[in-house]
Design a protein around this motif. Structure first.
Motif, PDB file in Angstrom:
ATOM      1  N   THR A   1       0.826  -1.204   0.000  1.00 41.52           N
ATOM      2  CA  THR A   1       0.000   0.000   0.000  1.00 41.52           C
ATOM      3  C   THR A   1       0.859   1.252   0.000  1.00 41.52           C
ATOM      4  O   THR A   1       1.934   1.288   0.589  1.00 41.52           O
ATOM      5  CB  THR A   1      -0.930   0.040   1.224  1.00 41.52           C
ATOM      6  OG1 THR A   1      -0.134   0.033   2.425  1.00 41.52           O
ATOM      7  CG2 THR A   1      -1.865  -1.159   1.242  1.00 41.52           C
ATOM      8  N   GLY A   2       0.355   2.269  -0.670  1.00 38.13           N
ATOM      9  CA  GLY A   2       0.943   3.603  -0.651  1.00 38.13           C
ATOM     10  C   GLY A   2      -0.189   4.588  -0.839  1.00 38.13           C
ATOM     11  O   GLY A   2      -0.332   5.177  -1.896  1.00 38.13           O
ATOM     12  N   ILE A   3      -1.001   4.756   0.207  1.00 40.82           N
ATOM     13  CA  ILE A   3      -2.265   5.486   0.044  1.00 40.82           C
ATOM     14  C   ILE A   3      -2.316   6.775   0.845  1.00 40.82           C
ATOM     15  O   ILE A   3      -3.376   7.384   0.970  1.00 40.82           O
ATOM     16  CB  ILE A   3      -3.460   4.599   0.440  1.00 40.82           C
ATOM     17  CG1 ILE A   3      -3.310   4.119   1.884  1.00 40.82           C
ATOM     18  CG2 ILE A   3      -3.586   3.421  -0.493  1.00 40.82           C
ATOM     19  CD1 ILE A   3      -4.482   3.299   2.369  1.00 40.82           C
ATOM     20  N   GLY A   4      -1.211   7.223   1.395  1.00 39.54           N
ATOM     21  CA  GLY A   4      -1.275   8.464   2.163  1.00 39.54           C
ATOM     22  C   GLY A   4       0.103   8.940   2.518  1.00 39.54           C
ATOM     23  O   GLY A   4       1.116   8.426   2.055  1.00 39.54           O
ATOM     24  N   HIS A   5       0.159   9.935   3.346  1.00 39.17           N
ATOM     25  CA  HIS A   5       1.435  10.447   3.810  1.00 39.17           C
ATOM     26  C   HIS A   5       1.891   9.667   5.034  1.00 39.17           C
ATOM     27  O   HIS A   5       1.170   8.815   5.559  1.00 39.17           O
ATOM     28  CB  HIS A   5       1.309  11.934   4.142  1.00 39.17           C
ATOM     29  CG  HIS A   5       0.969  12.769   2.936  1.00 39.17           C
ATOM     30  ND1 HIS A   5       1.740  12.778   1.807  1.00 39.17           N
ATOM     31  CD2 HIS A   5      -0.069  13.594   2.689  1.00 39.17           C
ATOM     32  CE1 HIS A   5       1.209  13.593   0.905  1.00 39.17           C
ATOM     33  NE2 HIS A   5       0.095  14.092   1.420  1.00 39.17           N
ATOM     34  N   GLU A   6       3.088   9.997   5.508  1.00 34.50           N
ATOM     35  CA  GLU A   6       3.683   9.243   6.605  1.00 34.50           C
ATOM     36  C   GLU A   6       2.815   9.274   7.859  1.00 34.50           C
ATOM     37  O   GLU A   6       2.762   8.323   8.621  1.00 34.50           O
ATOM     38  CB  GLU A   6       5.075   9.807   6.911  1.00 34.50           C
ATOM     39  CG  GLU A   6       5.811   9.058   8.006  1.00 34.50           C
ATOM     40  CD  GLU A   6       7.214   9.590   8.203  1.00 34.50           C
ATOM     41  OE1 GLU A   6       7.951   9.005   8.999  1.00 34.50           O
ATOM     42  OE2 GLU A   6       7.550  10.602   7.568  1.00 34.50           O
ATOM     43  N   ARG A   7       2.111  10.369   8.074  1.00 33.51           N
ATOM     44  CA  ARG A   7       1.346  10.489   9.318  1.00 33.51           C
ATOM     45  C   ARG A   7       0.030   9.718   9.269  1.00 33.51           C
ATOM     46  O   ARG A   7      -0.658   9.587  10.271  1.00 33.51           O
ATOM     47  CB  ARG A   7       1.053  11.973   9.595  1.00 33.51           C
ATOM     48  CG  ARG A   7       0.158  12.642   8.557  1.00 33.51           C
ATOM     49  CD  ARG A   7      -0.098  14.096   8.899  1.00 33.51           C
ATOM     50  NE  ARG A   7      -0.979  14.724   7.923  1.00 33.51           N
ATOM     51  CZ  ARG A   7      -0.583  15.277   6.800  1.00 33.51           C
ATOM     52  NH1 ARG A   7       0.714  15.257   6.492  1.00 33.51           N
ATOM     53  NH2 ARG A   7      -1.440  15.845   5.978  1.00 33.51           N
ATOM     54  N   ASP A   8      -0.387   9.230   8.084  1.00 29.01           N
ATOM     55  CA  ASP A   8      -1.659   8.538   7.934  1.00 29.01           C
ATOM     56  C   ASP A   8      -1.431   7.030   7.921  1.00 29.01           C
ATOM     57  O   ASP A   8      -0.670   6.526   7.114  1.00 29.01           O
ATOM     58  CB  ASP A   8      -2.345   8.949   6.629  1.00 29.01           C
ATOM     59  CG  ASP A   8      -2.539  10.452   6.552  1.00 29.01           C
ATOM     60  OD1 ASP A   8      -2.880  11.038   7.578  1.00 29.01           O
ATOM     61  OD2 ASP A   8      -2.337  11.021   5.464  1.00 29.01           O
TER      62      ASP A   8
ATOM     63  N   THR B   1       3.079  -5.083   2.998  1.00 31.29           N
ATOM     64  CA  THR B   1       4.066  -4.017   3.171  1.00 31.29           C
ATOM     65  C   THR B   1       3.361  -2.680   3.024  1.00 31.29           C
ATOM     66  O   THR B   1       2.552  -2.500   2.112  1.00 31.29           O
ATOM     67  CB  THR B   1       5.192  -4.109   2.122  1.00 31.29           C
ATOM     68  OG1 THR B   1       5.839  -5.375   2.250  1.00 31.29           O
ATOM     69  CG2 THR B   1       6.212  -2.991   2.325  1.00 31.29           C
ATOM     70  N   ARG B   2       3.681  -1.744   3.920  1.00 33.15           N
ATOM     71  CA  ARG B   2       3.102  -0.415   3.839  1.00 33.15           C
ATOM     72  C   ARG B   2       4.211   0.595   3.540  1.00 33.15           C
ATOM     73  O   ARG B   2       5.216   0.647   4.226  1.00 33.15           O
ATOM     74  CB  ARG B   2       2.423  -0.049   5.157  1.00 33.15           C
ATOM     75  CG  ARG B   2       1.770   1.337   5.132  1.00 33.15           C
ATOM     76  CD  ARG B   2       2.355   2.252   6.146  1.00 33.15           C
ATOM     77  NE  ARG B   2       1.754   3.591   6.071  1.00 33.15           N
ATOM     78  CZ  ARG B   2       2.045   4.576   6.891  1.00 33.15           C
ATOM     79  NH1 ARG B   2       2.911   4.389   7.854  1.00 33.15           N
ATOM     80  NH2 ARG B   2       1.486   5.764   6.742  1.00 33.15           N
ATOM     81  N   ALA B   3       4.032   1.364   2.471  1.00 29.65           N
ATOM     82  CA  ALA B   3       4.958   2.438   2.130  1.00 29.65           C
ATOM     83  C   ALA B   3       4.236   3.771   2.310  1.00 29.65           C
ATOM     84  O   ALA B   3       3.011   3.827   2.334  1.00 29.65           O
ATOM     85  CB  ALA B   3       5.459   2.296   0.703  1.00 29.65           C
ATOM     86  N   LYS B   4       4.998   4.852   2.434  1.00 27.92           N
ATOM     87  CA  LYS B   4       4.399   6.148   2.722  1.00 27.92           C
ATOM     88  C   LYS B   4       3.585   6.674   1.546  1.00 27.92           C
ATOM     89  O   LYS B   4       2.472   7.168   1.713  1.00 27.92           O
ATOM     90  CB  LYS B   4       5.497   7.155   3.072  1.00 27.92           C
ATOM     91  CG  LYS B   4       6.353   6.769   4.263  1.00 27.92           C
ATOM     92  CD  LYS B   4       7.487   7.773   4.441  1.00 27.92           C
ATOM     93  CE  LYS B   4       8.437   7.339   5.546  1.00 27.92           C
ATOM     94  NZ  LYS B   4       9.578   8.272   5.686  1.00 27.92           N
TER      95      LYS B   4
END
Length: 455
Positions: free
Chosen positions: A249-256, A266-269
């Motif tokens: 996933t890459g669905i938001g910014h680092e704070r989300d 795996t989650r990416a920013k």
């Protein structure tokens, strides 16, 4: 009618005046925090939202801010009382003053907060979903999948017009190593009430062709946290958690961080970070293949050398044995001839009357013995030659098989499969951080080389 018209500035000034005249200076407001961020000066900017009972439809939204000196005190007060950070997704009770600016519109300035009125509907809903997924035993299923090696066949779920999707493709296509990625877009609505069913439908289409892909990428550009609520869906999270391919996933910014981020492999920013993850994964695979190929080449070369030495020793030994055996046979024949000669002379002396008959008989006997010995020597020589030739033939076959195996695993054969090597000063570039602007590099393909300069 134009005589009664007012300018936009005049209208906004009128609204400002009415608000200041008719509203109290301070108001306590119940709302939910969203898109909380702090700038370098310490000022906190956020959104206040309110949804309907289903938690899907947005009823109200307003910009908010907390000045740095106030935020410093309120943050410490709130976090000390609630034991959780001041962030998005919290239900809060705040005292605000209403500001209306002719250019920037309506905003709420926070002056006080009640810590007892804390966790918002979004956070409660998220916690309930995670608990349910854990009770169902599926929360970490997708994380347990192994990412295939190499992983370059990617199914992408995104809006086809999203800037994040374009950034993702651009990052993959311009990777420094020249890796080839095969991507297939499965369009979906990435925000709003229809996004949940749209993304699940895309997953179902990918499932029908799952053998064609190594992983699934779900990407979306940045935006307000309130726009990410569809990714806190139980049905979507359960579908992704149980999906047979790793989901990135890459669905938001680092704070989300959404429920979907938590259940994904795996989650990416951001979408760009997802592309970087895939490129790094391919780079590690390429290095491993390169090391593996070098090790195989070294082992095969050493084995061929050892076999060549063994073959040389075997041939030398057989030649030596054959020559020694021939010398022994020659010595035996010479000795037999001497013995026969002496016996013949003795018989001649003792039987001079039957010399002619005896001489003929001895001559025949000598020829028979000589012929028999020669036949034996010939048969032994032929047998030894056949054994030697067969052994040499077997060893040649082994060498040929080793050479073919080495050719299959050679770097040139790997290059023909679509991989490339990047060289700098005659050495393989394994990490992009070793490159600097202005460096001259050479990209090696199966059918040639291309020189480039790093910009």
């Amino acid at each position: 009618m134009s005589q009664n018209a007012v300018s936009l500035y005049e209208l906004n000034s009128l609204i400002k005046a009415v608000l200041q005249a008719d509203l109290p200076e301070m108001v306590w407001v119940r709302a939910e925090t969203s898109d909380v961020r702090v700038n370098q000066n310490g000022h906190c900017y956020l959104e206040f939202i309110e949804k309907d009972r289903t938690g899907k439809a947005m009823l109200a939204k307003a910009r908010g801010m907390i000045w740095a000196n106030t935020f410093f005190l309120l943050k410490a007060y709130f976090e000390g009382a609630t034991k959780q950070p001041f962030s998005s997704g919290l239900k809060v009770l705040v005292q605000v003053s209403i500001e209306f600016h002719e250019v920037y519109g309506l905003s709420l300035t926070v002056h006080d907060i009640d810590p007892a009125y804390t966790l918002g509907d979004q956070a409660l809903n998220r916690a309930a979903i995670l608990k349910q997924l854990e009770e169902d035993g599926v929360l970490y299923l997708n994380k347990e999948l192994e990412l295939p090696v190499p992983a370059n066949r990617i199914a992408v779920i995104s809006s086809p017009t999203a800037a994040g999707y374009e950034d993702f493709l651009d990052q993959l296509g311009k990777n420094l190593y020249g890796f080839v990625f095969y991507t297939k877009l499965f369009p979906a609505i990435m925000q709003g009430d229809r996004s949940e069913s749209s993304i699940i439908a895309a997953l179902e289409r990918i499932y029908d062709n799952s053998d064609c892909f190594d992983a699934v990428v779900i990407i979306r550009g940045g935006g307000a946290t309130s726009d990410l609520s569809s990714f806190d869906s139980y049905l979507l999270a359960a579908s992704c958690a149980q999906f047979p391919l790793p989901i990135i996933t890459g669905i938001g910014h680092e704070r989300d961080e959404t429920v979907l981020d938590i259940v994904a492999h795996t989650r990416a920013k951001t979408p760009t970070a997802v592309a970087e993850f895939l490129i790094d994964n391919m780079s590690e695979t390429a290095v491993e293949l390169e090391n593996f190929s070098a090790n195989i080449a070294s082992i095969v070369t050493q084995h061929l050398q050892e076999e060549a030495v063994k073959l040389s020793v075997f041939e030398t030994k057989n030649t030596f044995i054959l020559k020694g055996w021939q010398r022994e046979q020659e010595a035996f024949l010479s000795s037999a001839k001497n013995i026969l000669t002496k016996d013949l002379q003795r018989i001649i002396r003792e039987n001079s009357n039957g010399l002619s008959l005896l001489q003929d008989g001895l001559t025949d006997k000598s020829q028979q013995i000589t012929k028999s010995l020669n036949d034996t020597i010939v048969r032994l020589g032929e047998s030894l030659n056949r054994s030697t030739l067969q052994l040499i033939k077997d060893e040649d076959k082994k060498l040929e098989m080793q050479q073919k195996h080495l050719q299959l695993l050679s770097p040139e054969n790997i290059l023909k499969k679509g991989y490339t090597l990047t060289m700098k000063n005659g050495k393989v570039v394994k990490e992009n951080k070793t490159l600097e602007k202005g460096d001259r590099i050479t990209t090696v393909f199966a059918n040639g080389k291309t020189d480039s300069i790093v910009e």
